[in-house]
Motif scaffolding. Structure first.
Motif, mmCIF file in Angstrom:
data_model
loop_
_atom_site.group_PDB
_atom_site.id
_atom_site.type_symbol
_atom_site.label_atom_id
_atom_site.label_comp_id
_atom_site.label_asym_id
_atom_site.label_seq_id
_atom_site.Cartn_x
_atom_site.Cartn_y
_atom_site.Cartn_z
ATOM 1 N N LYS A 13 15.337 -3.351 -13.153
ATOM 2 C CA LYS A 13 16.802 -3.299 -13.183
ATOM 3 C C LYS A 13 17.309 -3.386 -11.754
ATOM 4 C CE LYS A 13 16.720 1.031 -15.048
ATOM 5 N NZ LYS A 13 17.237 2.300 -15.554
ATOM 6 N N CYS A 15 19.404 -2.230 -8.388
ATOM 7 C CA CYS A 15 19.803 -0.988 -7.728
ATOM 8 C C CYS A 15 21.327 -0.900 -7.714
ATOM 9 C CB CYS A 15 19.253 -0.972 -6.302
ATOM 10 S SG CYS A 15 19.760 0.453 -5.335
ATOM 11 N N ALA A 16 21.874 0.300 -7.939
ATOM 12 C CA ALA A 16 23.323 0.502 -7.962
ATOM 13 C C ALA A 16 23.951 0.380 -6.579
ATOM 14 C CB ALA A 16 23.645 1.872 -8.547
ATOM 15 N N THR A 17 23.167 0.566 -5.506
ATOM 16 C CA THR A 17 23.709 0.503 -4.153
ATOM 17 C C THR A 17 23.545 -0.877 -3.535
ATOM 18 O OG1 THR A 17 23.219 2.834 -3.809
ATOM 19 C CG2 THR A 17 23.605 1.520 -1.849
ATOM 20 N N ASP A 33 15.817 5.598 -18.091
ATOM 21 C CA ASP A 33 17.220 5.299 -18.385
ATOM 22 C C ASP A 33 18.171 5.924 -17.369
ATOM 23 O OD1 ASP A 33 16.521 3.828 -20.624
ATOM 24 O OD2 ASP A 33 16.632 5.584 -21.939
ATOM 25 N N GLU A 34 17.730 6.983 -16.694
ATOM 26 C CA GLU A 34 18.563 7.670 -15.717
ATOM 27 C C GLU A 34 18.392 7.141 -14.295
ATOM 28 O OE1 GLU A 34 17.649 11.810 -16.103
ATOM 29 O OE2 GLU A 34 17.765 11.682 -18.285
ATOM 30 N N ARG A 36 18.765 4.950 -11.189
ATOM 31 C CA ARG A 36 19.801 3.998 -10.792
ATOM 32 C C ARG A 36 19.539 3.357 -9.446
ATOM 33 N NH1 ARG A 36 25.273 6.642 -10.652
ATOM 34 N NH2 ARG A 36 25.895 4.478 -10.403
ATOM 35 N N TYR A 37 18.736 4.013 -8.595
ATOM 36 C CA TYR A 37 18.546 3.549 -7.219
ATOM 37 C C TYR A 37 17.090 3.175 -6.969
ATOM 38 C CZ TYR A 37 22.942 6.026 -7.088
ATOM 39 O OH TYR A 37 24.216 6.452 -7.379
ATOM 40 N N CYS A 38 16.874 2.187 -6.111
ATOM 41 C CA CYS A 38 15.528 1.708 -5.824
ATOM 42 C C CYS A 38 14.779 2.609 -4.853
ATOM 43 C CB CYS A 38 15.562 0.281 -5.285
ATOM 44 S SG CYS A 38 16.421 0.099 -3.704
ATOM 45 N N ARG A 43 19.930 6.025 -2.561
ATOM 46 C CA ARG A 43 20.551 7.181 -3.198
ATOM 47 C C ARG A 43 21.389 7.966 -2.191
ATOM 48 N NH1 ARG A 43 18.969 12.154 -3.261
ATOM 49 N NH2 ARG A 43 16.866 11.635 -2.605
ATOM 50 N N ARG A 46 24.565 5.944 -1.153
ATOM 51 C CA ARG A 46 25.558 5.929 -2.214
ATOM 52 C C ARG A 46 26.346 7.237 -2.234
ATOM 53 N NH1 ARG A 46 27.926 2.089 -5.468
ATOM 54 N NH2 ARG A 46 28.624 3.072 -7.357
#
Length: 59
Positions: A13, A15-17, A33-34, A36-38, A43, A46
């Motif tokens: 998936k 990364c959110a940042t 599922d939780e 979000r960051y690589c 982290r 962000r």
């Protein structure tokens, strides 16, 4: 003994940042599922940007 999987066959998936794709890791099996960051760096960055603070700049 189970066959080894190639990294390309694992789920991934973005990364959110930073937006870079990252792959599933065994230590994330229960919380995939939780995740979000690589990395820890993404982290931290962000959470800093969410608070309005800027990262300290190196001279």
């Amino acid at each position: 003994m189970a066959k080894a999987r190639k990294k390309a066959d694992l789920p991934g998936k973005p990364c959110a940042t930073c937006g870079r794709p990252f792959a599933w890791r065994r230590k994330w099996a229960k919380v995939w599922d939780e995740v979000r960051y690589c990395s820890d760096r993404c982290r931290r960055e962000r959470s800093m940007s969410a608070k309005g603070a800027t990262a300290p700049k190196k001279a």
